[in-house]
Design a protein around this motif. Structure first.
Motif, mmCIF file in Angstrom:
data_model
loop_
_atom_site.group_PDB
_atom_site.id
_atom_site.type_symbol
_atom_site.label_atom_id
_atom_site.label_comp_id
_atom_site.label_asym_id
_atom_site.label_seq_id
_atom_site.Cartn_x
_atom_site.Cartn_y
_atom_site.Cartn_z
ATOM 1 N N UNK A 161 27.978 146.728 -70.156
ATOM 2 C CA UNK A 161 29.094 146.185 -69.467
ATOM 3 C C UNK A 161 30.176 145.604 -70.347
ATOM 4 N N UNK A 162 31.495 145.707 -69.916
ATOM 5 C CA UNK A 162 32.498 145.074 -70.767
ATOM 6 C C UNK A 162 32.129 143.368 -71.046
ATOM 7 N N UNK A 163 32.133 143.002 -72.186
ATOM 8 C CA UNK A 163 32.055 141.566 -72.574
ATOM 9 C C UNK A 163 33.239 140.913 -73.546
ATOM 10 N N UNK A 164 33.422 140.013 -72.980
ATOM 11 C CA UNK A 164 34.710 139.089 -73.510
ATOM 12 C C UNK A 164 34.245 137.781 -73.861
ATOM 13 N N UNK A 165 34.366 137.147 -75.260
ATOM 14 C CA UNK A 165 33.866 136.167 -75.543
ATOM 15 C C UNK A 165 35.009 135.042 -75.902
ATOM 16 N N UNK A 166 35.105 134.071 -75.214
ATOM 17 C CA UNK A 166 36.181 133.150 -75.378
ATOM 18 C C UNK A 166 35.846 131.836 -75.871
ATOM 19 N N UNK A 167 36.352 131.074 -76.914
ATOM 20 C CA UNK A 167 36.313 129.728 -77.417
ATOM 21 C C UNK A 167 37.696 129.162 -77.425
ATOM 22 N N UNK A 168 37.825 127.793 -77.174
ATOM 23 C CA UNK A 168 38.565 127.096 -77.444
ATOM 24 C C UNK A 168 38.458 125.818 -78.281
ATOM 25 N N UNK A 169 39.439 125.681 -79.229
ATOM 26 C CA UNK A 169 39.365 124.541 -80.008
ATOM 27 C C UNK A 169 38.098 124.707 -80.911
ATOM 28 N N UNK A 170 36.953 123.596 -80.907
ATOM 29 C CA UNK A 170 35.741 123.635 -81.414
ATOM 30 C C UNK A 170 35.042 125.036 -80.856
ATOM 31 N N UNK A 171 35.341 125.226 -79.660
ATOM 32 C CA UNK A 171 34.535 126.570 -79.010
ATOM 33 C C UNK A 171 34.975 127.915 -79.604
ATOM 34 N N UNK A 172 36.310 127.885 -80.313
ATOM 35 C CA UNK A 172 36.780 129.164 -81.081
ATOM 36 C C UNK A 172 35.664 129.338 -82.380
ATOM 37 N N UNK A 173 35.275 128.168 -83.074
ATOM 38 C CA UNK A 173 34.403 128.407 -84.180
ATOM 39 C C UNK A 173 32.982 128.832 -83.673
ATOM 40 N N UNK A 174 32.648 128.200 -82.485
ATOM 41 C CA UNK A 174 31.535 128.409 -82.240
ATOM 42 C C UNK A 174 31.213 129.812 -81.559
ATOM 43 N N UNK A 175 32.186 130.213 -80.884
ATOM 44 C CA UNK A 175 32.412 131.419 -80.358
ATOM 45 C C UNK A 175 32.237 132.685 -81.293
ATOM 46 N N UNK A 176 33.042 132.450 -82.375
ATOM 47 C CA UNK A 176 32.911 133.128 -83.813
ATOM 48 C C UNK A 176 31.534 133.294 -84.246
ATOM 49 N N UNK A 177 30.987 132.363 -84.391
ATOM 50 C CA UNK A 177 29.621 132.281 -84.974
ATOM 51 C C UNK A 177 28.600 132.946 -84.113
ATOM 52 N N UNK A 178 28.677 132.572 -82.797
ATOM 53 C CA UNK A 178 28.046 133.327 -82.016
ATOM 54 C C UNK A 178 27.751 134.954 -82.055
ATOM 55 N N UNK A 179 29.246 135.256 -82.046
ATOM 56 C CA UNK A 179 29.422 136.883 -82.210
ATOM 57 C C UNK A 179 28.516 137.554 -83.440
ATOM 58 N N UNK A 189 28.538 144.114 -80.366
ATOM 59 C CA UNK A 189 29.468 143.463 -80.561
ATOM 60 C C UNK A 189 30.190 143.413 -79.137
ATOM 61 N N UNK A 190 31.003 142.348 -79.076
ATOM 62 C CA UNK A 190 31.666 142.166 -77.796
ATOM 63 C C UNK A 190 32.898 143.107 -77.666
ATOM 64 N N UNK A 191 33.559 143.311 -76.512
ATOM 65 C CA UNK A 191 34.720 144.046 -76.435
ATOM 66 C C UNK A 191 35.859 143.430 -76.919
ATOM 67 N N UNK A 192 36.047 142.047 -76.924
ATOM 68 C CA UNK A 192 37.100 141.501 -77.257
ATOM 69 C C UNK A 192 36.559 139.867 -77.732
ATOM 70 N N UNK A 193 37.430 139.343 -78.419
ATOM 71 C CA UNK A 193 37.050 137.924 -78.575
ATOM 72 C C UNK A 193 38.533 137.139 -78.513
ATOM 73 N N UNK A 194 38.616 135.976 -77.766
ATOM 74 C CA UNK A 194 39.671 135.260 -77.612
ATOM 75 C C UNK A 194 39.453 133.547 -78.305
ATOM 76 N N UNK A 195 40.423 133.494 -79.195
ATOM 77 C CA UNK A 195 40.334 132.185 -80.061
ATOM 78 C C UNK A 195 41.684 131.248 -79.465
#
Length: 323
Positions: A161-179, A189-195
């Motif tokens: 299923x389409x997967x989008x990972x979103x992180x804001x502020x500190x969450x951006x670094x955590x989202x990137x590390x999670x991916x 890999x997700x379809x897209x990541x938003x920072x």
């Protein structure tokens, strides 16, 4: 419902109408929700209150939740609606919150997503030490945070299923590390990541806990400095939020990019036009080093908290990635 009605100034409202309304429909916001949650926690003998539910559910549903069952707790809050004939291909979004934040920072955007795409699967990282997990100790070990998120997401992500990972502020670094870690473990890999709200990992790795506003190590910052940081970003500065911010900024201060390859994933960098915390635009654009391609979107009339400042705009941008 009486406490909520009084706090919202609608004590004379018909009980049935009150139960069918949401806090935001009655003029409430995340700051008021936090204060109500703190009062309810005291009334309920220290029981953690899910602020996200207070912001997104009807008053009646929220009241039934906190009086009939223990508040949901765990690293992942799954707010996916149940649908008939689920084909396993519903778009799914994973949200990582800001430092000091919780799923509630995305509540207004989530409401917009649900109104436009009810079938969307929304998964929120829910750190300990606040909101529905207020009775638990904070976590300041980045490795344990990633382990908790990975374990919590098991069984929630639908393969294919389409997967989008979103992180804001500190969450951006955590989202990137999670991916990175999710890809290493599953090959997916997700379809897209938003920072947003933060410089790229290369610069973030060199910063102290409060980023551009740091005067010293986060372990030495005073509560007054932490409160000033929260107010500058437009957030509440109560002592509980200050403590959550401090612990999360330890994660940020300890964050290191490491020797990892570029992700073969497209990304979007969102920048609040009036963001006083995220740093210069050129530092945010360092995120482009981490992805196969990156689009930059300036969010007008928004500060550091773009998902609460412009929820309709942000929801439209996220949904456009899966339509």
């Amino acid at each position: 419902c009486g406490l909520l009605a009084g706090a919202l100034g609608v004590a004379d409202m018909d009980a049935k109408e009150l139960r069918s309304s949401t806090l935001m429909e009655l003029g409430g916001n995340s700051f008021l929700a936090m204060r109500i949650a703190q009062k309810l926690t005291n009334i309920l003998g220290g029981k953690s209150v899910p602020v996200f539910s207070l912001l997104t559910k009807t008053i009646g549903s929220f009241t039934d939740e906190i009086t009939g069952h223990a508040a949901a707790a765990g690293w992942i809050l799954d707010q996916s609606a149940k649908v008939d004939n689920d084909n396993g291909k519903r778009p799914q979004f994973i949200f990582f919150p800001t430092a000091g934040g919780s799923p509630r920072v995305y509540a207004a955007t989530y409401a917009e997503i649900r109104s436009r795409m009810p079938s969307a699967r929304c998964l929120f990282v829910q750190p300990p030490g606040r909101d529905a997990r207020a009775s638990e100790p904070h976590e300041t070990d980045l490795k344990k945070v990633m382990e908790g998120v990975m374990a919590g997401l098991k069984g929630h992500i639908q393969e294919g299923a389409p997967l989008i990972v979103i992180g804001d502020s500190l969450g951006s670094c955590l989202a990137w590390k999670f991916v990175h870690e999710y890809h290493a473990k599953t090959g997916v890999l997700p379809n897209h990541i938003c920072v947003s709200g933060n410089p790229g990992p290369r610069i973030a790795s060199e910063q102290l806990g409060l980023g551009y506003l740091a005067k010293r190590s986060i372990r030495e910052e005073s509560d007054a400095d932490l409160g000033a940081f929260l107010r500058k970003g437009g957030a509440d500065d109560d002592i509980d939020t200050i403590r959550s911010l401090q612990c999360d900024c330890i994660l940020y201060e300890d964050f290191k990019r490491g020797d990892v390859p570029k992700l073969n994933v497209p990304a979007t960098l969102f920048r609040g036009a009036q963001d006083p915390i995220g740093g210069p635009a050129e530092d945010m654009r360092v995120w482009s080093e981490e992805f196969s391609s990156m689009t930059e979107v300036v969010v007008e009339d928004a500060g550091h908290h773009i998902y609460s400042d412009q929820p309709a705009f942000m929801a439209s941008k996220l949904l456009a990635l899966v339509q």
